[in-house]
Design a protein around this motif. Structure first.
Motif, PDB file in Angstrom:
ATOM      1  N   LEU A 158      72.249  -1.799   9.343  1.00  0.00           N
ATOM      2  CA  LEU A 158      73.642  -1.396   9.530  1.00  0.00           C
ATOM      3  C   LEU A 158      73.732  -0.017  10.160  1.00  0.00           C
ATOM      4  CD1 LEU A 158      76.672  -2.180   8.832  1.00  0.00           C
ATOM      5  CD2 LEU A 158      76.355  -0.789   6.779  1.00  0.00           C
ATOM      6  N   PHE A 159      72.926   0.920   9.657  1.00  0.00           N
ATOM      7  CA  PHE A 159      72.992   2.287  10.178  1.00  0.00           C
ATOM      8  C   PHE A 159      72.196   2.451  11.467  1.00  0.00           C
ATOM      9  CE2 PHE A 159      74.796   2.940   6.080  1.00  0.00           C
ATOM     10  CZ  PHE A 159      75.653   4.011   6.266  1.00  0.00           C
ATOM     11  N   GLY A 160      71.197   1.586  11.675  1.00  0.00           N
ATOM     12  CA  GLY A 160      70.513   1.583  12.965  1.00  0.00           C
ATOM     13  C   GLY A 160      71.470   1.211  14.088  1.00  0.00           C
ATOM     14  N   LEU A 161      72.326   0.222  13.827  1.00  0.00           N
ATOM     15  CA  LEU A 161      73.346  -0.179  14.812  1.00  0.00           C
ATOM     16  C   LEU A 161      74.372   0.930  15.026  1.00  0.00           C
ATOM     17  CD1 LEU A 161      73.978  -3.868  13.677  1.00  0.00           C
ATOM     18  CD2 LEU A 161      72.799  -3.119  15.753  1.00  0.00           C
ATOM     19  N   LEU A 162      74.687   1.679  13.951  1.00  0.00           N
ATOM     20  CA  LEU A 162      75.664   2.762  14.047  1.00  0.00           C
ATOM     21  C   LEU A 162      75.136   3.937  14.868  1.00  0.00           C
ATOM     22  CD1 LEU A 162      78.269   4.330  13.071  1.00  0.00           C
ATOM     23  CD2 LEU A 162      76.876   5.064  11.134  1.00  0.00           C
ATOM     24  N   LEU A 163      73.907   4.356  14.593  1.00  0.00           N
ATOM     25  CA  LEU A 163      73.371   5.579  15.198  1.00  0.00           C
ATOM     26  C   LEU A 163      73.078   5.440  16.687  1.00  0.00           C
ATOM     27  CD1 LEU A 163      70.999   6.713  12.303  1.00  0.00           C
ATOM     28  CD2 LEU A 163      73.230   7.656  12.923  1.00  0.00           C
ATOM     29  N   ARG A 164      73.058   4.221  17.209  1.00  0.00           N
ATOM     30  CA  ARG A 164      72.813   4.035  18.641  1.00  0.00           C
ATOM     31  C   ARG A 164      74.054   4.336  19.478  1.00  0.00           C
ATOM     32  NH1 ARG A 164      74.860  -0.990  20.446  1.00  0.00           N
ATOM     33  NH2 ARG A 164      75.960  -2.000  18.724  1.00  0.00           N
ATOM     34  N   LEU A 165      75.230   4.443  18.821  1.00  0.00           N
ATOM     35  CA  LEU A 165      76.493   4.580  19.549  1.00  0.00           C
ATOM     36  C   LEU A 165      76.872   6.049  19.729  1.00  0.00           C
ATOM     37  CD1 LEU A 165      78.512   1.775  17.702  1.00  0.00           C
ATOM     38  CD2 LEU A 165      77.391   1.626  19.939  1.00  0.00           C
ATOM     39  N   PRO A 166      77.470   6.390  20.876  1.00  0.00           N
ATOM     40  CA  PRO A 166      77.906   7.774  21.112  1.00  0.00           C
ATOM     41  C   PRO A 166      79.208   8.085  20.369  1.00  0.00           C
ATOM     42  CG  PRO A 166      78.490   6.400  22.975  1.00  0.00           C
ATOM     43  CD  PRO A 166      77.707   5.519  22.049  1.00  0.00           C
ATOM     44  N   ARG A 167      79.378   9.362  20.017  1.00  0.00           N
ATOM     45  CA  ARG A 167      80.599   9.799  19.331  1.00  0.00           C
ATOM     46  C   ARG A 167      81.480  10.588  20.286  1.00  0.00           C
ATOM     47  NH1 ARG A 167      79.280  13.756  16.015  1.00  0.00           N
ATOM     48  NH2 ARG A 167      77.085  13.836  16.633  1.00  0.00           N
ATOM     49  N   CYS A 168      82.812  10.448  20.093  1.00  0.00           N
ATOM     50  CA  CYS A 168      83.733  11.271  20.866  1.00  0.00           C
ATOM     51  C   CYS A 168      84.797  11.899  19.954  1.00  0.00           C
ATOM     52  CB  CYS A 168      84.395  10.456  21.977  1.00  0.00           C
ATOM     53  SG  CYS A 168      85.264   8.998  21.381  1.00  0.00           S
ATOM     54  N   ARG A 169      84.644  11.716  18.655  1.00  0.00           N
ATOM     55  CA  ARG A 169      85.559  12.322  17.685  1.00  0.00           C
ATOM     56  C   ARG A 169      84.736  12.991  16.588  1.00  0.00           C
ATOM     57  NH1 ARG A 169      88.314   7.841  19.599  1.00  0.00           N
ATOM     58  NH2 ARG A 169      86.968   6.434  18.397  1.00  0.00           N
ATOM     59  N   SER A 170      85.361  13.923  15.875  1.00  0.00           N
ATOM     60  CA  SER A 170      84.597  14.665  14.860  1.00  0.00           C
ATOM     61  C   SER A 170      85.383  14.912  13.572  1.00  0.00           C
ATOM     62  CB  SER A 170      84.136  16.017  15.422  1.00  0.00           C
ATOM     63  OG  SER A 170      85.259  16.797  15.800  1.00  0.00           O
ATOM     64  N   GLU A 171      86.571  14.301  13.431  1.00  0.00           N
ATOM     65  CA  GLU A 171      87.392  14.548  12.239  1.00  0.00           C
ATOM     66  C   GLU A 171      87.281  13.378  11.255  1.00  0.00           C
ATOM     67  OE1 GLU A 171      91.971  15.743  10.914  1.00  0.00           O
ATOM     68  OE2 GLU A 171      91.560  15.041  12.945  1.00  0.00           O
ATOM     69  N   LEU A 172      86.984  13.715  10.001  1.00  0.00           N
ATOM     70  CA  LEU A 172      86.889  12.720   8.936  1.00  0.00           C
ATOM     71  C   LEU A 172      88.038  12.908   7.959  1.00  0.00           C
ATOM     72  CD1 LEU A 172      83.087  12.631   7.996  1.00  0.00           C
ATOM     73  CD2 LEU A 172      84.417  10.776   8.996  1.00  0.00           C
ATOM     74  N   THR A 173      88.704  11.813   7.598  1.00  0.00           N
ATOM     75  CA  THR A 173      89.800  11.886   6.627  1.00  0.00           C
ATOM     76  C   THR A 173      89.480  11.136   5.332  1.00  0.00           C
ATOM     77  OG1 THR A 173      90.860   9.950   7.625  1.00  0.00           O
ATOM     78  CG2 THR A 173      91.543  12.113   8.434  1.00  0.00           C
ATOM     79  N   HIS A 174      88.441  10.309   5.348  1.00  0.00           N
ATOM     80  CA  HIS A 174      88.076   9.563   4.140  1.00  0.00           C
ATOM     81  C   HIS A 174      87.400  10.515   3.153  1.00  0.00           C
ATOM     82  CE1 HIS A 174      87.858   5.737   2.151  1.00  0.00           C
ATOM     83  NE2 HIS A 174      86.571   5.859   1.916  1.00  0.00           N
ATOM     84  N   PRO A 175      87.549  10.291   1.830  1.00  0.00           N
ATOM     85  CA  PRO A 175      86.982  11.231   0.847  1.00  0.00           C
ATOM     86  C   PRO A 175      85.462  11.273   0.824  1.00  0.00           C
ATOM     87  CG  PRO A 175      87.943   9.316  -0.250  1.00  0.00           C
ATOM     88  CD  PRO A 175      88.372   9.265   1.170  1.00  0.00           C
ATOM     89  N   TYR A 176      84.806  10.301   1.419  1.00  0.00           N
ATOM     90  CA  TYR A 176      83.353  10.349   1.536  1.00  0.00           C
ATOM     91  C   TYR A 176      82.953   9.610   2.807  1.00  0.00           C
ATOM     92  CZ  TYR A 176      83.912   5.719  -0.609  1.00  0.00           C
ATOM     93  OH  TYR A 176      84.319   4.431  -0.906  1.00  0.00           O
ATOM     94  N   CYS A 177      81.731   9.836   3.225  1.00  0.00           N
ATOM     95  CA  CYS A 177      81.241   9.196   4.439  1.00  0.00           C
ATOM     96  C   CYS A 177      80.756   7.784   4.121  1.00  0.00           C
ATOM     97  CB  CYS A 177      80.085  10.003   5.030  1.00  0.00           C
ATOM     98  SG  CYS A 177      80.531  11.694   5.487  1.00  0.00           S
ATOM     99  N   ASP A 178      81.130   6.839   4.956  1.00  0.00           N
ATOM    100  CA  ASP A 178      80.608   5.492   4.871  1.00  0.00           C
ATOM    101  C   ASP A 178      80.617   4.894   6.274  1.00  0.00           C
ATOM    102  OD1 ASP A 178      83.291   5.069   5.244  1.00  0.00           O
ATOM    103  OD2 ASP A 178      83.624   3.925   3.414  1.00  0.00           O
ATOM    104  N   ASN A 179      80.146   3.664   6.390  1.00  0.00           N
ATOM    105  CA  ASN A 179      80.030   3.056   7.720  1.00  0.00           C
ATOM    106  C   ASN A 179      81.366   2.969   8.454  1.00  0.00           C
ATOM    107  OD1 ASN A 179      78.458   1.489   9.776  1.00  0.00           O
ATOM    108  ND2 ASN A 179      79.846  -0.134   9.129  1.00  0.00           N
ATOM    109  N   PRO A 180      82.459   2.490   7.826  1.00  0.00           N
ATOM    110  CA  PRO A 180      83.734   2.425   8.554  1.00  0.00           C
ATOM    111  C   PRO A 180      84.235   3.793   9.023  1.00  0.00           C
ATOM    112  CG  PRO A 180      83.818   1.018   6.614  1.00  0.00           C
ATOM    113  CD  PRO A 180      82.577   1.816   6.511  1.00  0.00           C
ATOM    114  N   SER A 181      84.089   4.827   8.156  1.00  0.00           N
ATOM    115  CA  SER A 181      84.574   6.148   8.561  1.00  0.00           C
ATOM    116  C   SER A 181      83.730   6.727   9.694  1.00  0.00           C
ATOM    117  CB  SER A 181      84.588   7.103   7.364  1.00  0.00           C
ATOM    118  OG  SER A 181      83.291   7.291   6.841  1.00  0.00           O
ATOM    119  N   LEU A 182      82.430   6.455   9.706  1.00  0.00           N
ATOM    120  CA  LEU A 182      81.583   6.928  10.797  1.00  0.00           C
ATOM    121  C   LEU A 182      81.849   6.140  12.081  1.00  0.00           C
ATOM    122  CD1 LEU A 182      78.225   7.513   8.884  1.00  0.00           C
ATOM    123  CD2 LEU A 182      79.651   9.263   9.946  1.00  0.00           C
TER     124      LEU A 182
END
Length: 311
Positions: A158-182
């Motif tokens: 799950l996280f291998g698929l996530l980390l391959r993608l580029p980011r263009c945002r940096s603001e988190l509103t969820h109370p903790y980090c998880d796959n949907p928020s990332l």
């Protein structure tokens, strides 16, 4: 040409936004919650580990549950306490990924462990004469190893698929980090991630719910066929304890997943539901098993009196 992707390793947190008068109560609540979770789960772990009479398959599988609860609580609370206490509004991306990874390990681990416990109770109640032949130490180790390895592999992919993608945002509103928020920080096509995420949720739920439904129906039939009232009562009490814990986890997990799918839901309600999944099960699991399971209750009281509060 400007780089449209955000390669910064710093994330901006916009999660709690507490007024100054709410900082101390929030800090106190988070700290006490974490201390209670650690205390209750460590007592359950030590009670099982230090009492040879509890070195049976049922309790050795149960031992994995407080360990898993400590993983989930420790992934959440230290970061939340630090954020509340220091007023920090930033977090390293790598720390956020690590937090998300262990929170998903906790969520998947809870489902797999409870399923393994249901299997153990099924063998014990429906096939009592074969129990010692089936639940050998080698078979028990295979079950526990499968629970952890399969959980780690599913989450790692799950996280291998996530980390391959580029980011263009940096603001988190969820109370903790998880796959949907990332994933909300990503500016690429996330179809594969969404399909795989739904696949592992569906897979674990079908396996867990299917096995638990089957085992509990068989256990109920075996209890009603039994002529010994004491055996029937003990079996039903053990299964009721397990079912309470499982339903608590399932309901909170389901509400959390649904809250991500409903865009119009209040962000405060979404945060409350998300945090509840990491507060209530780790707090209530050791209490429920400690109060409902006679052997653990008696050994836990003995351990508390002799080891923690010696006269």
């Amino acid at each position: 040409m400007d780089n449209p992707y955000n390669t910064s390793s710093i994330l901006v947190l916009n999660r709690f936004n507490l007024p100054s008068e709410a900082v101390f109560p929030a800090f106190l609540f988070a700290t006490l919650s974490y201390m209670i979770i650690c205390f209750c789960n460590l007592i359950l772990i030590l009670t099982i580990v230090l009492n040879k009479s509890l070195h049976q398959p049922m309790y050795l599988i149960l031992l994995n549950l407080p360990i898993n609860d400590l993983i989930g609580a420790t992934a959440l609370f230290p970061q939340v306490i630090k954020e509340i206490l220091t007023g920090s509004r930033t977090m390293q991306y790598s720390a956020c990924v690590a937090q998300a990874f262990f929170i998903h390990i906790y969520a998947g681990g809870a489902v797999f462990i409870l399923t393994a416990m249901a299997y153990d109770r099924y063998i014990a109640i429906c096939c009592p004469l074969k129990y010692n032949m089936v639940m050998t130490n080698a078979h028990l180790m295979r079950i526990i190893t499968f629970v952890w390895i399969s959980n780690i592999i599913l989450v790692a992919v799950l996280f291998g698929l996530l980390l391959r993608l580029p980011r263009c945002r940096s603001e988190l509103t969820h109370p903790y980090c998880d796959n949907p928020s990332l994933l909300s920080l990503v500016c690429a096509n996330t179809t594969i991630n969404n399909i795989y995420g739904l696949f592992i949720v569906a897979l674990t739920q079908v396996i867990a719910n299917g096995m638990i439904l089957y085992t509990y129906l068989q256990i109920l039939f075996a209890c009603f066929r039994s002529k010994r009232s004491d055996t029937k009562a003990k079996a039903l009490q053990t299964c009721a304890t397990h079912l309470i814990v499982f339903l608590l986890l399932e309901c909170l997990g389901l509400f959390t997943i649904i809250s991500y799918r409903i865009r119009d839901i209040s962000p405060h309600l979404r945060r409350f539901i998300g945090v509840s999944t990491l507060i209530f099960p780790p707090t209530l699991n050791p209490i429920i098993y400690g109060l409902k399971t006679k052997e653990i209750r008696e050994k836990g009281v003995h351990f508390f009196r002799n080891k923690i509060l010696p006269s």
